[in-house]
Scaffold this motif. Structure first.
Motif, PDB file in Angstrom:
ATOM      1  N   THR A  32       0.828  -1.207   0.000  1.00 51.74           N
ATOM      2  CA  THR A  32       0.000   0.000   0.000  1.00 51.74           C
ATOM      3  C   THR A  32       0.864   1.259   0.000  1.00 51.74           C
ATOM      4  O   THR A  32       0.634   2.187  -0.788  1.00 51.74           O
ATOM      5  CB  THR A  32      -0.961   0.010   1.210  1.00 51.74           C
ATOM      6  N   ALA A  33       1.880   1.286   0.849  1.00 50.88           N
ATOM      7  CA  ALA A  33       2.763   2.458   0.912  1.00 50.88           C
ATOM      8  C   ALA A  33       3.576   2.611  -0.376  1.00 50.88           C
ATOM      9  O   ALA A  33       3.747   3.728  -0.880  1.00 50.88           O
ATOM     10  CB  ALA A  33       3.696   2.342   2.111  1.00 50.88           C
ATOM     11  N   GLY A  59      -5.121  -2.557  -4.033  1.00 47.70           N
ATOM     12  CA  GLY A  59      -6.457  -1.982  -4.059  1.00 47.70           C
ATOM     13  C   GLY A  59      -6.635  -0.862  -3.056  1.00 47.70           C
ATOM     14  O   GLY A  59      -7.272   0.161  -3.350  1.00 47.70           O
ATOM     15  N   LYS A  60      -6.038  -1.034  -1.885  1.00 46.76           N
ATOM     16  CA  LYS A  60      -6.149  -0.005  -0.846  1.00 46.76           C
ATOM     17  C   LYS A  60      -5.470   1.288  -1.298  1.00 46.76           C
ATOM     18  O   LYS A  60      -6.018   2.386  -1.130  1.00 46.76           O
ATOM     19  CB  LYS A  60      -5.512  -0.521   0.452  1.00 46.76           C
ATOM     20  N   ALA A  61      -4.300   1.159  -1.900  1.00 47.29           N
ATOM     21  CA  ALA A  61      -3.583   2.341  -2.395  1.00 47.29           C
ATOM     22  C   ALA A  61      -4.359   3.029  -3.515  1.00 47.29           C
ATOM     23  O   ALA A  61      -4.432   4.262  -3.571  1.00 47.29           O
ATOM     24  CB  ALA A  61      -2.190   1.952  -2.881  1.00 47.29           C
ATOM     25  N   LEU A  62      -4.945   2.229  -4.397  1.00 52.05           N
ATOM     26  CA  LEU A  62      -5.730   2.808  -5.489  1.00 52.05           C
ATOM     27  C   LEU A  62      -6.924   3.578  -4.939  1.00 52.05           C
ATOM     28  O   LEU A  62      -7.222   4.696  -5.376  1.00 52.05           O
ATOM     29  CB  LEU A  62      -6.216   1.713  -6.440  1.00 52.05           C
ATOM     30  N   ALA A  63      -7.606   2.974  -3.960  1.00 49.36           N
ATOM     31  CA  ALA A  63      -8.797   3.612  -3.384  1.00 49.36           C
ATOM     32  C   ALA A  63      -8.445   4.914  -2.673  1.00 49.36           C
ATOM     33  O   ALA A  63      -9.198   5.885  -2.724  1.00 49.36           O
ATOM     34  CB  ALA A  63      -9.485   2.647  -2.428  1.00 49.36           C
ATOM     35  N   ILE A  67      -7.337   9.002  -7.611  1.00 52.62           N
ATOM     36  CA  ILE A  67      -7.136   9.069  -9.070  1.00 52.62           C
ATOM     37  C   ILE A  67      -8.304   8.376  -9.758  1.00 52.62           C
ATOM     38  O   ILE A  67      -8.729   7.295  -9.347  1.00 52.62           O
ATOM     39  CB  ILE A  67      -5.801   8.405  -9.460  1.00 52.62           C
ATOM     40  N   ALA A  68      -8.808   8.983 -10.807  1.00 53.02           N
ATOM     41  CA  ALA A  68      -9.946   8.415 -11.539  1.00 53.02           C
ATOM     42  C   ALA A  68      -9.572   7.053 -12.093  1.00 53.02           C
ATOM     43  O   ALA A  68      -8.459   6.854 -12.606  1.00 53.02           O
ATOM     44  CB  ALA A  68     -10.370   9.345 -12.664  1.00 53.02           C
ATOM     45  N   ARG A  69     -10.501   6.098 -12.015  1.00 46.02           N
ATOM     46  CA  ARG A  69     -10.229   4.725 -12.474  1.00 46.02           C
ATOM     47  C   ARG A  69      -9.762   4.703 -13.924  1.00 46.02           C
ATOM     48  O   ARG A  69      -8.859   3.924 -14.277  1.00 46.02           O
ATOM     49  CB  ARG A  69     -11.489   3.853 -12.293  1.00 46.02           C
TER      50      ARG A  69
END
Length: 276
Positions: A32-33, A59-63, A67-69
């Motif tokens: 995540t980091a 997934g956690k970092a993306l959420a 940033i737009a998917r």
């Protein structure tokens, strides 16, 4: 530093960033980091896999990124134990759930595992997922020319990408030629040979001439040959440096001197014999 990452156009028209961020051998907690740092640095492509055990961390970092998917390019891979038509569909759904996404940009068969005899059935599952618009592009990883030929002959879609071990000490020229013949993009995993070439005298000489690092020289060599690369690091300074590749260009002589480093320098398993 520029973060305007060039893209390559895959054989189905999808644009894929030429530089992505890899998370192989990174723990779920560290991922995540690391991915957050990569996204902050300007990366928009992230490469993970079910077997890495860190899809949740990605997934956690993306959420958290905001940033737009549609501005992200996310790749994952089906592991050998999930090969076969139905198992692949289930494995894909599990990956998607762990990532917290509604679709993937690229999904790959991780290894051909030839003794299992399941990669064609697995490919047909990927074709189904592509038809269902759950994946924007489908491809393979670690496939040799004969494996590619079988998929092309027995499938209905040519793979968009073949991700293989490729670096100056293992240039995988036969595979790269087979990829080119079929219109398949070559993506290099372990593009820095896990650091094995960072002390090479010829690479250090080129690095000194351009006032860059040995790693940046090798990554630039990949880019100038049209490959996609997914360097990995958990160190923020290296994550940033691995993307800072667009302020210099290697000459034809410099490219040739790196080409001359080719040898049997494989760091990972042999795709002809690896079956999980």
């Amino acid at each position: 530093m520029t973060t305007a990452i060039p893209t390559i156009t895959l054989n189905n028209g999808v644009e894929m960033p030429q530089v992505g961020f890899g998370v192989f051998q990174v723990s779920n907690e560290e991922t995540t980091a690391a991915v957050s740092a990569a996204l902050k640095a300007g990366y928009r492509s992230v490469d993970t896999a079910a077997i890495y055990g860190n899809e949740e961390g990605v997934g956690k970092a993306l959420a958290q990124s905001g940033i737009a998917r549609e501005d992200l390019f996310i790749t994952s891979k089906v592991w050998i134990s999930d090969m076969g038509f139905e198992q692949t569909l289930e494995g894909f759904d599990a990956s998607l759930q762990r990532l917290g996404l509604e679709y993937l940009d690229l999904f790959l068969i991780h290894w051909p595992a030839p003794e299992k005899g399941l990669y064609v059935d697995t490919w047909k599952a990927l074709e189904q997922l592509y038809a269902d618009k759950k994946i924007r592009a489908i491809g393979v990883s670690n496939f040799q020319p004969e494996h590619l030929q079988k998929l092309v002959a027995e499938g209905t879609i040519v793979p968009a990408v073949n991700q293989v071990e490729l670096h100056p000490a293992l240039q995988n020229r036969e595979v790269a030629a087979a990829n080119a013949e079929h219109g398949i993009a070559t993506e290099a995993w372990s593009p820095l040979a896990q650091g094995a070439l960072l002390a090479d005298a010829s690479i250090l000489g080129i690095a000194e001439a351009h006032r860059v690092t040995a790693a940046q020289v090798i990554l630039r060599w990949h880019l100038q040959q049209g490959r996609v690369i997914i360097p990995k690091s958990v160190t923020e300074s290296r994550i940033i440096a691995n993307l800072d590749l667009f302020g210099f260009e290697l000459s034809s002589d410099e490219l040739a001197s790196i080409d001359a480093l080719d040898r049997d320098g494989r760091t990972g398993p042999d795709p002809d014999t690896f079956n999980g």
